[in-house]
Design an enzyme around this catalytic site. Sequence first.
Site, PDB file in Angstrom:
ATOM      1  CG  HIS A   1      -1.790  -1.056   1.443  1.00 19.09           C
ATOM      2  ND1 HIS A   1      -2.328  -1.066   1.462  1.00 19.09           N
ATOM      3  CD2 HIS A   1      -1.558  -2.290   2.235  1.00 19.09           C
ATOM      4  CE1 HIS A   1      -3.318  -2.894   1.056  1.00 19.09           C
ATOM      5  NE2 HIS A   1      -2.325  -3.327   1.938  1.00 19.09           N
TER       6      HIS A   1
ATOM      7  CB  SER B   1      13.930  22.394 -14.267  1.00 16.60           C
ATOM      8  OG  SER B   1      13.195  23.868 -14.532  1.00 16.60           O
TER       9      SER B   1
ATOM     10  CE  LYS C   1      12.971  19.516 -10.467  1.00 16.37           C
ATOM     11  NZ  LYS C   1      11.189  20.206 -10.697  1.00 16.37           N
TER      12      LYS C   1
ATOM     13  CD  GLU D   1       9.162  11.854 -15.346  1.00 10.57           C
ATOM     14  OE1 GLU D   1       8.234  12.876 -14.252  1.00 10.57           O
ATOM     15  OE2 GLU D   1      10.354  12.781 -15.599  1.00 10.57           O
TER      16      GLU D   1
END
Length: 478
Positions: free
Chosen positions: A169, A290, A296, A303
């Site tokens: 979970h 970024s 970043k 992704e």
Amino acid sequence: MHETSSTEESTHASEALWGGRFEDSPTEFTQAFGASLPVDKRMWESDIEGSKAHALMLARQGVISNEDADAIRSGLDAIGAQIEDGDFEFDIDDEDIHMSIERNLTEAIGAAGGRLHTGRSRNDQVATDARHHAKKLSDGLAHQMLDLRGALLDMAQEHFGVVMPGYTHMQKAQPVLFSHHMLAYYWMFTRDFERLRAAYRAADVLPLGSAALAGTTYPLDRHFVADELDFAGVAENSMDAVSDRDFLLDLSYACAVAMMHLSRLCEELIYWSSNEFGFIRLSDAYSTGSSIMPQKKNPDFAELIRGKTGRVYGDLMALLTTMKGLPLAYNKDMQEDKEGVFDAVDTLGNSLVVMTGMIRTMQVNEDAMRAGALGGFMAATDLADYLVGAGVPFREAHAIVGKLVLECEKQGRTLQDLSASELAAIDERFEADALEAVDIDKVVERRTTYGATGHEAVKVQLDHARESLAADTRAMAD
Ligand code: ARG
């Protein structure tokens, strides 16, 4: 280029290879709409191989002369060399790769070229090409899958002994070995490898010789062609042979499941590399920055693989849907079969390259994993089991440890922070050795069942994984 016809937008139907019985032609638009050349030209090598085998067989059976067969075969080789060198001009007026190669062959060698299609239809030709090509594609993916399995296995071996939190979970559940976690993916990709091999076997049956749907009156030797083209067998039913696309569905399904596994792994790499977790650091080569936030480092490639999974599922659904209402035998709908499968294969192939590189170059932060394993009271079950060992009924032990966890939580402490005397103060059945029950390495080590995360069990698992990789690598080399 074909000549332009009398009306501005139509092409000469009489120039098409089926043009004999036609008086009017499709417009340029419908011609382009009906064409599959942009997609199926990548099967050119299979088309040439298939035609060469067919011509050889026709000559052996006395259907065409040896001279014609020789001319056809060397003409096809010449076209193959041209395509290979990028010197071949694909004519957009050719409907598909079969027409394109045959027309060019006939232009090059004359009448003999017109004898190649004897006893053959594009229906059995395209099914043959697609199977021949699908075998190559699944083979390539299976090799790539071996590479990824090797990367995961090396990672598991290299960091043997590193303890990390295991989750259910998405809540900390019980500590596990990082190796165990990596090996879970190793087995997923081993099943994907097997699915790709199954897709290979599904494609390994020769349709050629089925002609349009009913077979042919020529004395074709289909078994000879199967041997020539290295097919394991010959399709039993000509109608099924020309209209079966199960083998593409099998390949597409294998790709979809493999993408699902990659996507799950990506999901973990993404959050593991976050500031909050810090379990791994992806190499700069597999991260992007970024344009506005200088600090970043984004896991873009993970992704993207996760994102591309959707299109591969779509490819599978599209083909299933294309096939669902088709009566026997060939229907033009089936021309839609290749684009999605090629997309699925390309997407998986590219994703495997990226994932293998990402795994091979990522840094594992062993301390962060260990620190994560100390939090979350993951030794609670073992502490309850300790009490059970001292004669306490499990339900009572569960309640005692539950209260202990609540207390620790209020004070911001972990189970490992507690001293033996503090434990004894809560319940006198906790003795000095109770500390061992919460020792995080021992918690893992105690899981000795076959397939469990304990060190000894994982060693056995590592051996089995190594053996399976070696066996599959040997099988692929044969
Ligand atoms: N381009 C066609 C396909 O991919 C080849 C078979 C055409 N057969 C036919 N009867 N129109 O399916």
